[in-house]
Scaffold this active site. Sequence first.
Site, PDB file in Angstrom:
ATOM      1  N   LYS A 218       0.822  -1.214   0.000  1.00  0.00           N
ATOM      2  CA  LYS A 218       0.000   0.000   0.000  1.00  0.00           C
ATOM      3  C   LYS A 218       0.853   1.261   0.000  1.00  0.00           C
ATOM      4  O   LYS A 218       2.063   1.231   0.261  1.00  0.00           O
ATOM      5  CB  LYS A 218      -1.007  -0.060   1.146  1.00  0.00           C
TER       6      LYS A 218
ATOM      7  N   ARG B 263      -3.466 -10.011   4.906  1.00  0.00           N
ATOM      8  CA  ARG B 263      -3.872 -10.133   3.492  1.00  0.00           C
ATOM      9  C   ARG B 263      -2.720  -9.606   2.648  1.00  0.00           C
ATOM     10  O   ARG B 263      -2.411  -8.421   2.706  1.00  0.00           O
ATOM     11  CB  ARG B 263      -5.147  -9.305   3.296  1.00  0.00           C
TER      12      ARG B 263
HETATM   13  N1  HH2 Z   1      -7.433  -3.914   0.534  1.00  0.00           N
HETATM   14  C1  HH2 Z   1      -7.747  -3.976  -0.779  1.00  0.00           C
HETATM   15  C2  HH2 Z   1      -8.842  -4.706  -1.215  1.00  0.00           C
HETATM   16  N2  HH2 Z   1      -9.601  -5.409  -0.353  1.00  0.00           N
HETATM   17  N3  HH2 Z   1     -10.071  -6.100   1.862  1.00  0.00           N
HETATM   18  C3  HH2 Z   1      -9.780  -6.065   3.171  1.00  0.00           C
HETATM   19  N4  HH2 Z   1     -10.527  -6.746   4.054  1.00  0.00           N
HETATM   20  N5  HH2 Z   1      -8.730  -5.341   3.663  1.00  0.00           N
HETATM   21  C4  HH2 Z   1      -7.916  -4.614   2.833  1.00  0.00           C
HETATM   22  O1  HH2 Z   1      -6.976  -3.956   3.338  1.00  0.00           O
HETATM   23  C5  HH2 Z   1      -8.199  -4.613   1.434  1.00  0.00           C
HETATM   24  C6  HH2 Z   1      -9.306  -5.386   0.972  1.00  0.00           C
HETATM   25  C7  HH2 Z   1      -6.916  -3.221  -1.758  1.00  0.00           C
HETATM   26  O2  HH2 Z   1      -5.886  -4.015  -2.233  1.00  0.00           O
HETATM   27  P1  HH2 Z   1      -5.908  -4.849  -3.619  1.00  0.00           P
HETATM   28  O3  HH2 Z   1      -6.901  -5.950  -3.582  1.00  0.00           O
HETATM   29  O4  HH2 Z   1      -4.531  -5.285  -3.914  1.00  0.00           O
HETATM   30  O5  HH2 Z   1      -6.301  -3.784  -4.710  1.00  0.00           O
HETATM   31  P2  HH2 Z   1      -7.663  -3.426  -5.413  1.00  0.00           P
HETATM   32  O6  HH2 Z   1      -8.680  -3.027  -4.430  1.00  0.00           O
HETATM   33  O7  HH2 Z   1      -7.241  -2.284  -6.308  1.00  0.00           O
HETATM   34  O8  HH2 Z   1      -8.111  -4.634  -6.154  1.00  0.00           O
END
Ligand code: HH2
Length: 279
Positions: A219, A254
């Site tokens: 992040k 995660r």
């Molecule tokens: N962060 C992201 C997405 N989903 N869910 C939870 N519970 N906690 C988090 O910190 C979280 C999440 C963002 O990361 P990423 O999936 O890599 O990116 P994107 O939302 O752009 O798909």
Amino acid sequence: MRSSSPPAARPLVMGILNATPDSFADGGRYLGFEAALAHARRLIAGGADILDIGAESTRPGARPVSAAVEIGRLIPLIEAIRAESAITISVDTMKPQVARAAMAAGATMWNDVTALRQSPESAAVAAELGCDLVLMHMQGEPGTMQVAPHYDDVVAEVVDFLAARAERAVQAGVARERIWLDPGIGFGKHPTRHNLPLLAGLGRIVALGFPVLLGASRKSFIGALDDGADADHRLGGSIAAALAGAAAGVAAVRVHDVRETVQALAVQAAILRESYEIG
Ligand code: HH2
């Protein structure tokens, strides 16, 4: 002489599988079915305990997608993974109808970044599905959440929000032991002014008595602390955050980089065990 209590088990590792064209760290890489399935296999081989599969990016400014598109991307993937592995499958979606389809295909965990606020039906559907449920904190909405996030006391406000959402879920019929809480690193938070106090204050969320999920992998606060390093160059910072989470007692992290995180957590746990043995 031993200290009074043995160290807790290391957190579970949730591997991120983004079947999206625009996720911030790996958008587009695993959009095709075969590429996504191959990545799922890599995450499992790397030691993931849970796979978190998403088909709609929540990055700031990302375009929303319809339930039909999400279902079309997710369901064949969930079915294929379930056919060859018993790993816990979580679905990262805000939409109750997508969660319902995912559970029918073999998922057992609903990761809802809106904490059941997206639809009036979300809470009832979560209760009906009987699945594990992640309630995450987010200030604002994905499209605009990073414009001007504001808190008087970020840790207290996130703790209060999560406690209230958990209570709301229980009132709607979700079993208390199914609920997970997540501070939502990066969701309506200034990279350092809000995310760092939350990482330092994780113990106060853990103290609410629910398992806590921490998502800090790759992040932007890591880039902010390392001369603007881009998302592909944040592994060290991601591991540092996972270790801090483990030290605070989170139940799962995660992450994108499963193998490296599993190794770091195993070493940390072994050192803690040794410290306990020698006192
Ligand atoms: N962060 C992201 C997405 N989903 N869910 C939870 N519970 N906690 C988090 O910190 C979280 C999440 C963002 O990361 P990423 O999936 O890599 O990116 P994107 O939302 O752009 O798909």
